[in-house]
Design an enzyme around this catalytic site. Structure first.
Site, PDB file in Angstrom:
ATOM      1  N   GLY A 192       0.834  -1.207   0.000  1.00  0.00           N
ATOM      2  CA  GLY A 192       0.000   0.000   0.000  1.00  0.00           C
ATOM      3  C   GLY A 192       0.864   1.249   0.000  1.00  0.00           C
ATOM      4  O   GLY A 192       0.607   2.211  -0.742  1.00  0.00           O
ATOM      5  N   ASP A 248       7.439   5.300   8.926  1.00  0.00           N
ATOM      6  CA  ASP A 248       6.623   4.646   9.938  1.00  0.00           C
ATOM      7  C   ASP A 248       5.319   5.416   9.996  1.00  0.00           C
ATOM      8  O   ASP A 248       5.319   6.648  10.043  1.00  0.00           O
ATOM      9  CB  ASP A 248       7.324   4.657  11.300  1.00  0.00           C
ATOM     10  CG  ASP A 248       6.769   3.570  12.191  1.00  0.00           C
ATOM     11  OD1 ASP A 248       6.802   2.392  11.784  1.00  0.00           O
ATOM     12  OD2 ASP A 248       6.261   3.882  13.288  1.00  0.00           O
TER      13      ASP A 248
HETATM   14  P1  ITT Z   1       7.240  -1.256   6.575  1.00  0.00           P
HETATM   15  O1  ITT Z   1       7.706  -1.092   7.995  1.00  0.00           O
HETATM   16  O2  ITT Z   1       7.961  -2.354   5.858  1.00  0.00           O
HETATM   17  O3  ITT Z   1       7.272   0.034   5.803  1.00  0.00           O
HETATM   18  P2  ITT Z   1       4.650  -1.798   7.805  1.00  0.00           P
HETATM   19  O4  ITT Z   1       3.276  -2.081   7.247  1.00  0.00           O
HETATM   20  O5  ITT Z   1       5.175  -2.722   8.888  1.00  0.00           O
HETATM   21  O6  ITT Z   1       5.690  -1.716   6.577  1.00  0.00           O
HETATM   22  P3  ITT Z   1       4.370   0.415   9.678  1.00  0.00           P
HETATM   23  O7  ITT Z   1       5.026  -0.276  10.841  1.00  0.00           O
HETATM   24  O8  ITT Z   1       4.732   1.844   9.397  1.00  0.00           O
HETATM   25  O9  ITT Z   1       4.668  -0.318   8.301  1.00  0.00           O
HETATM   26  O10 ITT Z   1       2.798   0.287   9.877  1.00  0.00           O
HETATM   27  C1  ITT Z   1       1.911   1.064   9.140  1.00  0.00           C
HETATM   28  C2  ITT Z   1       0.474   0.599   9.395  1.00  0.00           C
HETATM   29  O11 ITT Z   1      -0.361   1.742   9.662  1.00  0.00           O
HETATM   30  C3  ITT Z   1      -0.116  -0.071   8.168  1.00  0.00           C
HETATM   31  O12 ITT Z   1       0.167  -1.449   8.135  1.00  0.00           O
HETATM   32  C4  ITT Z   1      -1.601   0.245   8.321  1.00  0.00           C
HETATM   33  O13 ITT Z   1      -2.198  -0.635   9.222  1.00  0.00           O
HETATM   34  C5  ITT Z   1      -1.574   1.651   8.955  1.00  0.00           C
HETATM   35  N1  ITT Z   1      -1.587   2.703   7.915  1.00  0.00           N
HETATM   36  C6  ITT Z   1      -0.590   3.586   7.634  1.00  0.00           C
HETATM   37  N2  ITT Z   1      -0.915   4.377   6.606  1.00  0.00           N
HETATM   38  C7  ITT Z   1      -2.133   3.976   6.194  1.00  0.00           C
HETATM   39  C8  ITT Z   1      -2.994   4.391   5.152  1.00  0.00           C
HETATM   40  O14 ITT Z   1      -2.660   5.343   4.289  1.00  0.00           O
HETATM   41  N3  ITT Z   1      -4.156   3.765   5.027  1.00  0.00           N
HETATM   42  C9  ITT Z   1      -4.505   2.772   5.868  1.00  0.00           C
HETATM   43  N4  ITT Z   1      -3.757   2.298   6.872  1.00  0.00           N
HETATM   44  C10 ITT Z   1      -2.566   2.909   7.047  1.00  0.00           C
END
Ligand code: ITT
Length: 187
Positions: free
Chosen positions: A11, A62
């Site tokens: 995403g 993050d």
């Molecule tokens: P990386 O660390 O590999 O980048 P991750 O998915 O583990 O990937 P994060 O720890 O930053 O990344 O978690 C981000 C979460 O926050 C993501 O999985 C969603 O649940 C939520 N999130 C962030 N931005 C979002 C968006 O634009 N729309 C919906 N949910 C979002």
């Protein structure tokens, strides 16, 4: 100048592409432990870690959802609040049962690092409300429950380009682009 982007989240990658970010992918199969207590700390941990694997600056981000009635949860734990996206959303709605206050925001912090040193971080936020009924199939994560009042839609009902224009990620990326332009006279 070759820029790298380190994320395992599809995403996020789709939204980086919408921004026209030209960055090479980084192997994220050995991620660092995200043991910071803020978005800034965790973005820095990721950027620093991946910058040791590349020959140029790396961006990592993050992000997450802060719900006011839950004291800012799931916050930095958004990705793994309950497990999968659908489990996370189910937990969110269960926690908010009977709760009237629905205000929430998405936060995105992008960090850029080179050779193990963080050069800068950038924060973007977007305000919305949590709705019980999931609506829409677009976006990712909490988007089906994240209602954005100016559009009168959830972010999952909003076309991706339209969501991206107002999103936390776009606001952080715009600051990154301005910084890169200034620092490297490029982009
Ligand atoms: P990386 O660390 O590999 O980048 P991750 O998915 O583990 O990937 P994060 O720890 O930053 O990344 O978690 C981000 C979460 O926050 C993501 O999985 C969603 O649940 C939520 N999130 C962030 N931005 C979002 C968006 O634009 N729309 C919906 N949910 C979002």
């Amino acid at each position: 100048m070759k820029l790298y982007a380190a994320t395992s989240n599809k995403g996020k990658l789709r939204e980086f592409a919408l921004a026209g970010l030209e960055a090479a992918p980084v192997d994220t199969s050995n991620p660092p432990e995200e043991n910071g207590s803020t978005f800034e700390e965790n973005a820095a941990i990721k950027a620093r870690h991946y910058s040791l694997l590349t020959d140029g600056p790396v961006i990592a981000e993050d992000s997450g959802l802060e719900v006011d009635a839950l004291g800012g949860a799931p916050g930095i734990h958004s990705a793994r609040y309950a497990g999968s996206d659908s489990e996370n959303n189910q937990k969110l709605i269960t926690e908010l049962q009977g709760v009237e206050q629905r205000t929430a925001r998405y936060v995105c912090v992008i960090a850029i690092a080179e050779k193990g040193e963080v050069l800068a971080t950038f924060r973007g936020e977007v305000e919305g409300e949590i709705v019980d009924q999931a609506r829409g199939n677009s976006g990712f994560g909490y988007d089906p429950h994240f209602y954005y009042p100016p559009f009168q839609q959830t972010f999952a009902e909003t076309p991706p380009e339209k969501k991206f224009k107002v999103s936390h990620r776009r606001k952080a990326l715009d600051q990154l682009f301005a910084w890169l332009k200034n620092r490297f006279q490029t982009l």
